[in-house]
Write an enzyme that holds these catalytic residues in place. Sequence first.
Site, PDB file in Angstrom:
ATOM      1  N   HIS A  18       0.825  -0.915  -0.006  1.00 39.52           N
ATOM      2  CA  HIS A  18       0.086  -0.072  -0.100  1.00 39.52           C
ATOM      3  C   HIS A  18       1.075   1.213  -0.131  1.00 39.52           C
ATOM      4  O   HIS A  18       1.599   1.567   0.918  1.00 39.52           O
ATOM      5  CB  HIS A  18      -0.715   0.051   1.267  1.00 39.52           C
ATOM      6  CG  HIS A  18      -1.893   0.701   1.044  1.00 39.52           C
ATOM      7  ND1 HIS A  18      -3.034   0.587   0.044  1.00 39.52           N
ATOM      8  CD2 HIS A  18      -2.322   1.933   1.913  1.00 39.52           C
ATOM      9  CE1 HIS A  18      -4.000   1.615   0.397  1.00 39.52           C
ATOM     10  NE2 HIS A  18      -3.712   2.265   1.509  1.00 39.52           N
ATOM     11  N   LYS A 163     -10.173   6.564  -3.811  1.00 42.46           N
ATOM     12  CA  LYS A 163      -9.352   7.395  -3.611  1.00 42.46           C
ATOM     13  C   LYS A 163      -7.820   6.716  -4.099  1.00 42.46           C
ATOM     14  O   LYS A 163      -7.694   5.673  -3.714  1.00 42.46           O
ATOM     15  CB  LYS A 163      -9.227   7.593  -2.121  1.00 42.46           C
ATOM     16  CG  LYS A 163      -7.902   8.203  -1.314  1.00 42.46           C
ATOM     17  CD  LYS A 163      -8.237   8.563   0.180  1.00 42.46           C
ATOM     18  CE  LYS A 163      -7.246   8.521   1.041  1.00 42.46           C
ATOM     19  NZ  LYS A 163      -7.521   8.937   2.295  1.00 42.46           N
ATOM     20  N   LYS A 165      -3.930   7.226  -3.873  1.00 36.68           N
ATOM     21  CA  LYS A 165      -2.833   7.946  -2.857  1.00 36.68           C
ATOM     22  C   LYS A 165      -1.650   8.105  -3.965  1.00 36.68           C
ATOM     23  O   LYS A 165      -1.143   7.563  -4.718  1.00 36.68           O
ATOM     24  CB  LYS A 165      -2.111   6.599  -2.034  1.00 36.68           C
ATOM     25  CG  LYS A 165      -3.122   6.293  -1.229  1.00 36.68           C
ATOM     26  CD  LYS A 165      -3.660   7.229  -0.226  1.00 36.68           C
ATOM     27  CE  LYS A 165      -2.851   7.451   0.968  1.00 36.68           C
ATOM     28  NZ  LYS A 165      -3.480   8.148   2.183  1.00 36.68           N
ATOM     29  N   ASP A 194      -5.268  11.635  -2.638  1.00 43.11           N
ATOM     30  CA  ASP A 194      -4.816  11.967  -1.213  1.00 43.11           C
ATOM     31  C   ASP A 194      -3.380  12.348  -1.385  1.00 43.11           C
ATOM     32  O   ASP A 194      -2.541  11.229  -1.771  1.00 43.11           O
ATOM     33  CB  ASP A 194      -4.936  11.023  -0.298  1.00 43.11           C
ATOM     34  CG  ASP A 194      -4.428  11.507   1.287  1.00 43.11           C
ATOM     35  OD1 ASP A 194      -4.028  12.521   1.364  1.00 43.11           O
ATOM     36  OD2 ASP A 194      -4.747  10.518   2.118  1.00 43.11           O
ATOM     37  N   GLU A 220      -7.045  15.814  -0.943  1.00 43.52           N
ATOM     38  CA  GLU A 220      -6.979  15.588   0.269  1.00 43.52           C
ATOM     39  C   GLU A 220      -5.406  16.008   0.656  1.00 43.52           C
ATOM     40  O   GLU A 220      -4.606  15.450   0.189  1.00 43.52           O
ATOM     41  CB  GLU A 220      -7.031  14.232   0.594  1.00 43.52           C
ATOM     42  CG  GLU A 220      -7.101  13.882   2.062  1.00 43.52           C
ATOM     43  CD  GLU A 220      -7.378  12.437   2.558  1.00 43.52           C
ATOM     44  OE1 GLU A 220      -8.311  11.709   1.475  1.00 43.52           O
ATOM     45  OE2 GLU A 220      -7.332  11.704   3.562  1.00 43.52           O
ATOM     46  N   ASP A 245      -6.856  16.926   6.288  1.00 48.82           N
ATOM     47  CA  ASP A 245      -6.694  15.521   6.976  1.00 48.82           C
ATOM     48  C   ASP A 245      -5.643  15.824   7.988  1.00 48.82           C
ATOM     49  O   ASP A 245      -5.875  15.965   9.157  1.00 48.82           O
ATOM     50  CB  ASP A 245      -6.154  14.442   5.886  1.00 48.82           C
ATOM     51  CG  ASP A 245      -6.281  13.109   6.453  1.00 48.82           C
ATOM     52  OD1 ASP A 245      -6.833  12.857   7.739  1.00 48.82           O
ATOM     53  OD2 ASP A 245      -5.662  12.089   5.971  1.00 48.82           O
ATOM     54  N   LYS A 269     -10.983  11.594  11.724  1.00 54.67           N
ATOM     55  CA  LYS A 269     -10.632  10.369  12.395  1.00 54.67           C
ATOM     56  C   LYS A 269     -10.713  10.520  13.643  1.00 54.67           C
ATOM     57  O   LYS A 269     -10.119  11.399  14.536  1.00 54.67           O
ATOM     58  CB  LYS A 269      -8.988  10.266  11.893  1.00 54.67           C
ATOM     59  CG  LYS A 269      -8.962  10.322  10.311  1.00 54.67           C
ATOM     60  CD  LYS A 269      -7.664  10.145   9.787  1.00 54.67           C
ATOM     61  CE  LYS A 269      -7.329   9.982   8.430  1.00 54.67           C
ATOM     62  NZ  LYS A 269      -6.114   9.946   8.012  1.00 54.67           N
ATOM     63  N   GLU A 323     -14.034   5.950   4.367  1.00 59.64           N
ATOM     64  CA  GLU A 323     -12.999   5.385   4.019  1.00 59.64           C
ATOM     65  C   GLU A 323     -12.781   3.945   4.924  1.00 59.64           C
ATOM     66  O   GLU A 323     -11.605   3.716   5.090  1.00 59.64           O
ATOM     67  CB  GLU A 323     -11.881   6.115   3.463  1.00 59.64           C
ATOM     68  CG  GLU A 323     -11.182   6.637   4.612  1.00 59.64           C
ATOM     69  CD  GLU A 323      -9.876   7.615   4.457  1.00 59.64           C
ATOM     70  OE1 GLU A 323      -9.604   7.877   3.040  1.00 59.64           O
ATOM     71  OE2 GLU A 323      -9.176   7.885   5.409  1.00 59.64           O
TER      72      GLU A 323
HETATM   73  C1  MUC Z   1      -4.710   8.950   4.908  1.00 61.28           C
HETATM   74  O1  MUC Z   1      -3.883   9.780   5.028  1.00 61.28           O
HETATM   75  O2  MUC Z   1      -5.954   9.155   4.554  1.00 61.28           O
HETATM   76  C2  MUC Z   1      -6.386   6.610   4.615  1.00 61.28           C
HETATM   77  C3  MUC Z   1      -6.767   5.625   3.690  1.00 61.28           C
HETATM   78  C4  MUC Z   1      -5.554   5.319   3.107  1.00 61.28           C
HETATM   79  O3  MUC Z   1      -5.024   4.502   1.931  1.00 61.28           O
HETATM   80  O4  MUC Z   1      -4.399   6.012   3.796  1.00 61.28           O
HETATM   81  C5  MUC Z   1      -5.070   6.494   4.964  1.00 61.28           C
HETATM   82  C6  MUC Z   1      -4.459   7.623   5.597  1.00 61.28           C
HETATM   83 MG    MG Z   2      -5.469  11.429   4.025  1.00 66.26          MG
END
Ligand code: MUC
Ligand code: MG
Length: 368
Positions: A18, A163, A165, A194, A220, A245, A269, A323
């Site tokens: 991941h 989403k 990354k 994000d 994000e 975030d 969160k 999420e």
């Molecule tokens: C984040 O920064 O949002 C949430 C989903 C993901 O894949 O990483 C986290 C952390």
């Molecule tokens: Mg995030």
Amino acid sequence: MYKSIETILVDIPTIRPHKLSVTTMQTQTLVLVKITTEDGLVGWGEATTIGGLNYAEESPESVKTNIETYFAPLLKSLKGLNIAQTMQQLNKAINGNRFAKCAVQTALLDIQAKRLSLPLSELLGGRLRDRLPVLWTLASGDTAKDIAEAEKMIAAKRHNFFKLKIGANPWQQDVDHVIAIKKALGPDVSIRVDVNRAWSEQECIHGIQQLQDGGIDLIEQPCSIDQNDTLTRLTQRFDVAIMADEVLTGPVSAYRLAKQHAAGVFAVKIAQSGGLIEACEVATIAGLAGIDLYGGTMLEGPVGSIASAHAFSTFKSLAFGTELFGPLLLTEDILKTPLQYENFELVVPNTPGLGIEIDEDRIEQLRR
Ligand code: MUC
Ligand code: MG
């Protein structure tokens, strides 16, 4: 009143690497807190973070040490206090440590809700919904693999919004990757990104413009947590929603960000907020300031994810969904019955407490 407070670290491999801008995860360390009362009730909480100290200020090991050294003796010394009074004593004696405080508070709420035979959500004012939409994060680092993964999720009715990354590669390369995925999945599939703090203000301006033009729905935490002024300028400059975030660390920061109009959406969160009650306070502040909400994750396992679900079920509005897919990223479950993901949603249990049954034998086999 509290007989034992135990912190258990459980390392579980992820189903695939991941990839975030701050680290690439191959395993996740669940930080589980188990509190047992003298009259035999058991409550669970979770203080999981991402990549040791790569993401936040608390690590699995620091949470364990601090709970064992500071929280546990204090909790054992408290007699006859309710949860608010207990948390007040903890907050007076212990600075910071939001993740540890969240786990302890979750376990206390789990115990109290079990005592009252109510789902935990009802101690937070009461749920407004029984199901939460849950997106999936595409983070394999490979465009073709991400598209195939998304198509598989849609076909299985597991997730229908995504989403991505980004932030680990040069910004243009990342933006091209996002736009290729958006084009492949089509106009009806909501795609968000994000950046996990990776971009400078100039990179944000160029990158977000292209993402907005490409039909991306949410950006994000594009810039550093030290650059609230940048976040504010981006929020004012672009039509696409900008989400806070990492910069959002509880009610006080929610108030400051709201006052500055620094973001159009808050990723709430429970651990970053310092507890479920505080997460609900963040949601209230957002609501009053006209800021939309998204239910975020620290990639917790089932305990933290379902605790979050109880809190998010009480939010007046949850415009950008959630999420809460953390357990689905792991190769092993620690529940006797897995969380219920169906029809693109997570079901919020309505049995007492968190509404889950922990498989303690499995935890014994997996613990560090
Ligand atoms: C984040 O920064 O949002 C949430 C989903 C993901 O894949 O990483 C986290 C952390
Ligand atoms: Mg995030």
